[in-house]
Design a protein around this motif. Structure first.
Motif, PDB file in Angstrom:
ATOM      1  N   ASP A  69       0.840  -1.189   0.000  1.00  0.00           N
ATOM      2  CA  ASP A  69       0.000   0.000   0.000  1.00  0.00           C
ATOM      3  C   ASP A  69       0.879   1.245   0.000  1.00  0.00           C
ATOM      4  N   ILE A  70       0.429   2.249  -0.720  1.00  0.00           N
ATOM      5  CA  ILE A  70       1.110   3.538  -0.722  1.00  0.00           C
ATOM      6  C   ILE A  70       0.264   4.491   0.121  1.00  0.00           C
ATOM      7  N   VAL A  71       0.831   4.916   1.258  1.00  0.00           N
ATOM      8  CA  VAL A  71       0.101   5.754   2.200  1.00  0.00           C
ATOM      9  C   VAL A  71       0.930   6.986   2.522  1.00  0.00           C
ATOM     10  N   GLY A  72       0.477   8.128   2.039  1.00  0.00           N
ATOM     11  CA  GLY A  72       1.136   9.392   2.358  1.00  0.00           C
ATOM     12  C   GLY A  72       2.619   9.429   2.037  1.00  0.00           C
ATOM     13  N   GLY A  73       3.015   8.912   0.900  1.00  0.00           N
ATOM     14  CA  GLY A  73       4.420   8.910   0.519  1.00  0.00           C
ATOM     15  C   GLY A  73       5.218   7.754   1.080  1.00  0.00           C
ATOM     16  N   ASN A  74       4.577   6.892   1.862  1.00  0.00           N
ATOM     17  CA  ASN A  74       5.229   5.694   2.382  1.00  0.00           C
ATOM     18  C   ASN A  74       4.734   4.472   1.629  1.00  0.00           C
ATOM     19  N   LEU A  75       5.644   3.563   1.336  1.00  0.00           N
ATOM     20  CA  LEU A  75       5.309   2.281   0.736  1.00  0.00           C
ATOM     21  C   LEU A  75       5.363   1.239   1.841  1.00  0.00           C
ATOM     22  N   ALA A 102       9.078   5.109  -9.562  1.00  0.00           N
ATOM     23  CA  ALA A 102       8.927   4.882 -10.999  1.00  0.00           C
ATOM     24  C   ALA A 102      10.079   5.486 -11.807  1.00  0.00           C
ATOM     25  N   GLU A 103      10.776   6.438 -11.235  1.00  0.00           N
ATOM     26  CA  GLU A 103      11.895   7.071 -11.927  1.00  0.00           C
ATOM     27  C   GLU A 103      13.233   6.416 -11.587  1.00  0.00           C
ATOM     28  N   GLY A 104      13.203   5.375 -10.748  1.00  0.00           N
ATOM     29  CA  GLY A 104      14.422   4.652 -10.398  1.00  0.00           C
ATOM     30  C   GLY A 104      15.138   5.162  -9.166  1.00  0.00           C
ATOM     31  N   THR A 105      14.556   6.136  -8.474  1.00  0.00           N
ATOM     32  CA  THR A 105      15.178   6.663  -7.265  1.00  0.00           C
ATOM     33  C   THR A 105      14.954   5.692  -6.109  1.00  0.00           C
ATOM     34  N   LYS A 106      16.046   5.325  -5.450  1.00  0.00           N
ATOM     35  CA  LYS A 106      15.976   4.396  -4.327  1.00  0.00           C
ATOM     36  C   LYS A 106      15.266   5.056  -3.151  1.00  0.00           C
ATOM     37  N   LEU A 107      14.305   4.339  -2.565  1.00  0.00           N
ATOM     38  CA  LEU A 107      13.566   4.864  -1.420  1.00  0.00           C
ATOM     39  C   LEU A 107      14.311   4.552  -0.130  1.00  0.00           C
ATOM     40  N   GLU A 108      14.112   5.419   0.858  1.00  0.00           N
ATOM     41  CA  GLU A 108      14.758   5.252   2.157  1.00  0.00           C
ATOM     42  C   GLU A 108      13.915   4.342   3.046  1.00  0.00           C
ATOM     43  N   LEU A 109      14.573   3.425   3.719  1.00  0.00           N
ATOM     44  CA  LEU A 109      13.898   2.520   4.639  1.00  0.00           C
ATOM     45  C   LEU A 109      13.266   3.308   5.775  1.00  0.00           C
ATOM     46  N   GLU A 110      12.007   3.020   6.099  1.00  0.00           N
ATOM     47  CA  GLU A 110      11.280   3.673   7.194  1.00  0.00           C
ATOM     48  C   GLU A 110      11.133   2.664   8.324  1.00  0.00           C
ATOM     49  N   ILE A 111      11.825   2.916   9.434  1.00  0.00           N
ATOM     50  CA  ILE A 111      11.750   1.966  10.544  1.00  0.00           C
ATOM     51  C   ILE A 111      10.908   2.468  11.708  1.00  0.00           C
ATOM     52  N   LYS A 128       8.831 -20.257   8.497  1.00  0.00           N
ATOM     53  CA  LYS A 128       8.561 -19.090   7.657  1.00  0.00           C
ATOM     54  C   LYS A 128       8.422 -17.848   8.517  1.00  0.00           C
ATOM     55  N   LEU A 129       8.498 -16.686   7.859  1.00  0.00           N
ATOM     56  CA  LEU A 129       8.404 -15.390   8.522  1.00  0.00           C
ATOM     57  C   LEU A 129       7.472 -14.512   7.707  1.00  0.00           C
ATOM     58  N   LYS A 130       6.553 -13.844   8.394  1.00  0.00           N
ATOM     59  CA  LYS A 130       5.648 -12.895   7.749  1.00  0.00           C
ATOM     60  C   LYS A 130       5.805 -11.565   8.460  1.00  0.00           C
ATOM     61  N   GLY A 131       5.921 -10.485   7.677  1.00  0.00           N
ATOM     62  CA  GLY A 131       6.085  -9.186   8.305  1.00  0.00           C
ATOM     63  C   GLY A 131       6.082  -8.050   7.303  1.00  0.00           C
ATOM     64  N   ASN A 132       6.274  -6.849   7.832  1.00  0.00           N
ATOM     65  CA  ASN A 132       6.198  -5.625   7.043  1.00  0.00           C
ATOM     66  C   ASN A 132       7.572  -5.002   6.841  1.00  0.00           C
ATOM     67  N   ILE A 133       7.713  -4.350   5.700  1.00  0.00           N
ATOM     68  CA  ILE A 133       8.851  -3.484   5.425  1.00  0.00           C
ATOM     69  C   ILE A 133       8.267  -2.196   4.863  1.00  0.00           C
ATOM     70  N   CYS A 134       8.792  -1.063   5.316  1.00  0.00           N
ATOM     71  CA  CYS A 134       8.274   0.230   4.871  1.00  0.00           C
ATOM     72  C   CYS A 134       9.411   1.092   4.336  1.00  0.00           C
ATOM     73  N   TRP A 135       9.077   1.862   3.321  1.00  0.00           N
ATOM     74  CA  TRP A 135      10.007   2.825   2.744  1.00  0.00           C
ATOM     75  C   TRP A 135       9.321   4.174   2.692  1.00  0.00           C
ATOM     76  N   LYS A 136      10.111   5.248   2.806  1.00  0.00           N
ATOM     77  CA  LYS A 136       9.541   6.592   2.739  1.00  0.00           C
ATOM     78  C   LYS A 136      10.128   7.350   1.553  1.00  0.00           C
ATOM     79  N   GLY A 137       9.430   8.436   1.196  1.00  0.00           N
ATOM     80  CA  GLY A 137       9.915   9.289   0.128  1.00  0.00           C
ATOM     81  C   GLY A 137       9.362   8.983  -1.243  1.00  0.00           C
ATOM     82  N   LEU A 138       8.295   8.205  -1.312  1.00  0.00           N
ATOM     83  CA  LEU A 138       7.707   7.868  -2.609  1.00  0.00           C
ATOM     84  C   LEU A 138       6.943   9.074  -3.144  1.00  0.00           C
ATOM     85  N   THR A 139       7.336   9.538  -4.321  1.00  0.00           N
ATOM     86  CA  THR A 139       6.689  10.701  -4.923  1.00  0.00           C
ATOM     87  C   THR A 139       5.957  10.352  -6.210  1.00  0.00           C
ATOM     88  N   THR A 140       5.960   9.072  -6.581  1.00  0.00           N
ATOM     89  CA  THR A 140       5.250   8.621  -7.780  1.00  0.00           C
ATOM     90  C   THR A 140       4.126   7.677  -7.364  1.00  0.00           C
TER      91      THR A 140
END
Length: 162
Positions: A69-75, A102-111, A128-140
């Motif tokens: 999900d893309i929420v407020g610039g966070n993936l 979408a432009e190839g810019t690496k997103l910063e990990l959001e912890i 097995k392991l189930k969990g979340n990873i979040c990144w910030k700075g998504l502008t596309t």
């Protein structure tokens, strides 16, 4: 507050380096065994991209991007990784995962602003392991997530997130 962030970031980096030094396994290319949203697509870079819900198997792992999900610039991405190998594997958001806009810019990990259940752990053989990873700075409106099952290998699993 800033001091606490610096400490947590330092701990994450140290743990990631430790995981890199300790974790070994062998994995070959991924194969989609079940699709949940359409066929895989060939991207212009000739990378095979996958959809949310696809069950992807490598020689030692089964990997699923359950949701994104893309929420407020966070993936916010939720994964399940199953270890089908005979030895434990180490998984971490810094070492195994990356996201780009979408432009190839690496997103910063959001912890700090990420739902509970992170993906930093050792997975025992057969577990097995189930969990979340979040990144910030998504502008596309779209992003790509990259998963490398084994560090320094040529195998990279790619998902398109829209």
């Amino acid at each position: 507050m800033n001091n606490k962030r610096v400490r947590i970031t330092a701990i994450v980096i140290v743990l990631s380096i430790a995981v890199l030094a300790c974790g070994t396994t062998s994995t070959s290319g991924g194969e989609v065994v079940s699709t949940a949203g359409g066929d895989t697509q060939a991207a212009p870079s000739e990378a095979t991209t996958h959809n949310i819900g696809d069950v992807i198997q490598t020689s030692d792992q089964t990997v699923i991007l359950n949701s994104a999900d893309i929420v407020g610039g966070n993936l916010v991405a939720n994964f399940t990784v199953e270890n089908r190998g005979s030895s434990s594997i180490d998984i971490g958001p810094v070492i195994n995962f990356e996201a780009r806009d979408a432009e190839g810019t690496k997103l910063e990990l959001e912890i700090f602003d990420c739902p509970a259940g992170n993906m930093q752990s050792r997975i025992l053989a057969g577990d097995k392991l189930k969990g979340n990873i979040c990144w910030k700075g998504l502008t596309t409106n779209t992003a790509r997530i990259y998963y490398t099952p084994v560090i320094f290998s040529s195998t990279i699993i790619v998902w398109d997130v829209k």
